[in-house]
Design a protein around this motif. Structure first.
Motif, PDB file in Angstrom:
ATOM      1  N   TYR A 129       0.826  -1.198   0.000  1.00 42.69           N
ATOM      2  CA  TYR A 129       0.000   0.000   0.000  1.00 42.69           C
ATOM      3  C   TYR A 129       0.866   1.256   0.000  1.00 42.69           C
ATOM      4  N   ASP A 130       0.203   2.384  -0.173  1.00 44.27           N
ATOM      5  CA  ASP A 130       0.850   3.684  -0.014  1.00 44.27           C
ATOM      6  C   ASP A 130       0.470   4.269   1.335  1.00 44.27           C
ATOM      7  N   GLU A 131       1.350   5.057   1.920  1.00 46.37           N
ATOM      8  CA  GLU A 131       1.006   5.733   3.160  1.00 46.37           C
ATOM      9  C   GLU A 131      -0.201   6.641   2.932  1.00 46.37           C
ATOM     10  N   GLY A 132      -1.165   6.540   3.809  1.00 44.43           N
ATOM     11  CA  GLY A 132      -2.385   7.318   3.673  1.00 44.43           C
ATOM     12  C   GLY A 132      -3.464   6.643   2.840  1.00 44.43           C
ATOM     13  N   GLU A 133      -3.129   5.511   2.218  1.00 46.78           N
ATOM     14  CA  GLU A 133      -4.128   4.784   1.419  1.00 46.78           C
ATOM     15  C   GLU A 133      -5.232   4.253   2.319  1.00 46.78           C
ATOM     16  N   VAL A 134      -6.443   4.199   1.792  1.00 43.00           N
ATOM     17  CA  VAL A 134      -7.593   3.691   2.533  1.00 43.00           C
ATOM     18  C   VAL A 134      -7.976   2.326   1.976  1.00 43.00           C
ATOM     19  N   ILE A 135      -8.099   1.350   2.857  1.00 42.19           N
ATOM     20  CA  ILE A 135      -8.500   0.006   2.451  1.00 42.19           C
ATOM     21  C   ILE A 135      -9.759  -0.388   3.213  1.00 42.19           C
ATOM     22  N   GLU A 136     -10.482  -1.364   2.680  1.00 40.92           N
ATOM     23  CA  GLU A 136     -11.729  -1.825   3.287  1.00 40.92           C
ATOM     24  C   GLU A 136     -11.554  -3.262   3.775  1.00 40.92           C
ATOM     25  N   VAL A 137     -11.765  -3.465   5.063  1.00 39.66           N
ATOM     26  CA  VAL A 137     -11.563  -4.768   5.700  1.00 39.66           C
ATOM     27  C   VAL A 137     -12.664  -4.953   6.751  1.00 39.66           C
ATOM     28  N   PRO A 138     -13.217  -6.167   6.906  1.00 45.02           N
ATOM     29  CA  PRO A 138     -14.285  -6.348   7.893  1.00 45.02           C
ATOM     30  C   PRO A 138     -13.784  -6.491   9.327  1.00 45.02           C
ATOM     31  N   ILE A 139     -14.674  -6.160  10.263  1.00 42.29           N
ATOM     32  CA  ILE A 139     -14.441  -6.442  11.677  1.00 42.29           C
ATOM     33  C   ILE A 139     -15.519  -7.391  12.164  1.00 42.29           C
ATOM     34  N   ALA A 140     -15.241  -8.083  13.255  1.00 40.55           N
ATOM     35  CA  ALA A 140     -16.221  -8.961  13.912  1.00 40.55           C
ATOM     36  C   ALA A 140     -15.729  -9.198  15.333  1.00 40.55           C
ATOM     37  N   HIS A 141     -16.143  -8.317  16.251  1.00 40.54           N
ATOM     38  CA  HIS A 141     -15.624  -8.421  17.613  1.00 40.54           C
ATOM     39  C   HIS A 141     -16.540  -7.747  18.619  1.00 40.54           C
TER      40      HIS A 141
END
Length: 230
Positions: A129-141
């Motif tokens: 990735y690049d610094e500052g890049e936004v990624i989409e990842v799920p949470i479940a907690h």
């Protein structure tokens, strides 16, 4: 290389991690914690789940399993270690990283997709990735709120050891895009070495193209990056 995925009583994301790594062409093996780390281990995943039913505190019992002494020793020798969700809780409880994960501010279990801002792009886990890049990842907690005293958090930030922060799609942070109340929107941190990381979101659930976004692939490719000397 062979990544050992440590299974504790109550782990339930170990097979997800195995499948995601193998999809990326990374050899992976599920290891029962009582059996110790195999001699050919070149990477370690502490997977998600509810080890020992989150008795006492999430991750507290698993952190005291004898295998964690081996994990700490391997980490000190430069073996890449990634703790995800319950594995992040175990990582903090066992001293691999600073801070702790505790009950969500909402006091509810939360399962949703979130956006993460990459705070550093010069680690094995973020090399894709690049610094500052936004990624989409799920949470479940239910216990994903990152807590640490203010002085130590300031030190972590000065040492550039915050790896990901919760944000909106444009990369802006704030309480309205903080799903669990984590301090300073922290979603993932590094250990003393950048080959050790813990994060609450699930990259293994954002890896297989058949089931959704694949933004988590780059995090898991950190095992390859270490092997390649990145």
């Amino acid at each position: 290389m062979t990544v050992s995925i440590v299974r504790f009583g109550g782990s339930n994301c170990d097979r997800d991690a195995e499948r995601a790594l193998e999809h990326l062409g990374i050899d992976a093996e599920i290891v029962w914690h009582e059996d110790g780390l195999p001699a050919d281990t070149t990477g370690i995943v502490l997977p998600g789940g509810f080890s020992y039913g989150d008795y006492l505190r999430a991750g507290a019992m698993a952190a005291r399993s004898p295998i964690m002494a081996e994990v700490r020793e391997a980490a000190a020798d430069g073996t890449p270690v990634l703790g995800v969700c319950n594995g992040a809780q175990i990582g903090c409880e066992s001293g691999l990283t600073e801070g702790a994960f505790t009950t969500n501010e909402s006091a509810r279990f939360q399962c949703e997709r979130v956006f993460l801002r990459v705070e550093r792009a010069d680690t094995p886990w973020t090399d894709a990735y690049d610094e500052g890049e936004v990624i989409e990842v799920p949470i479940a907690h239910g216990e994903g709120r990152y807590e640490i005293d203010d002085d130590r958090l300031a030190e972590l930030e000065d040492e550039n050891r915050v790896l990901f922060r919760y944000c909106d799609e444009s990369g802006e942070t704030g309480s309205d895009v903080n799903p669990n109340g984590s301090k300073h929107n922290v979603a993932g941190v590094l250990g003393d070495r950048d080959t050790v990381a813990v994060l609450m979101p699930h990259p293994e659930r954002a890896t297989l193209p058949d089931v959704g976004p694949t933004d988590g692939q780059g995090i898991l490719r950190g095992f390859e990056s270490v092997a390649d000397g990145v």
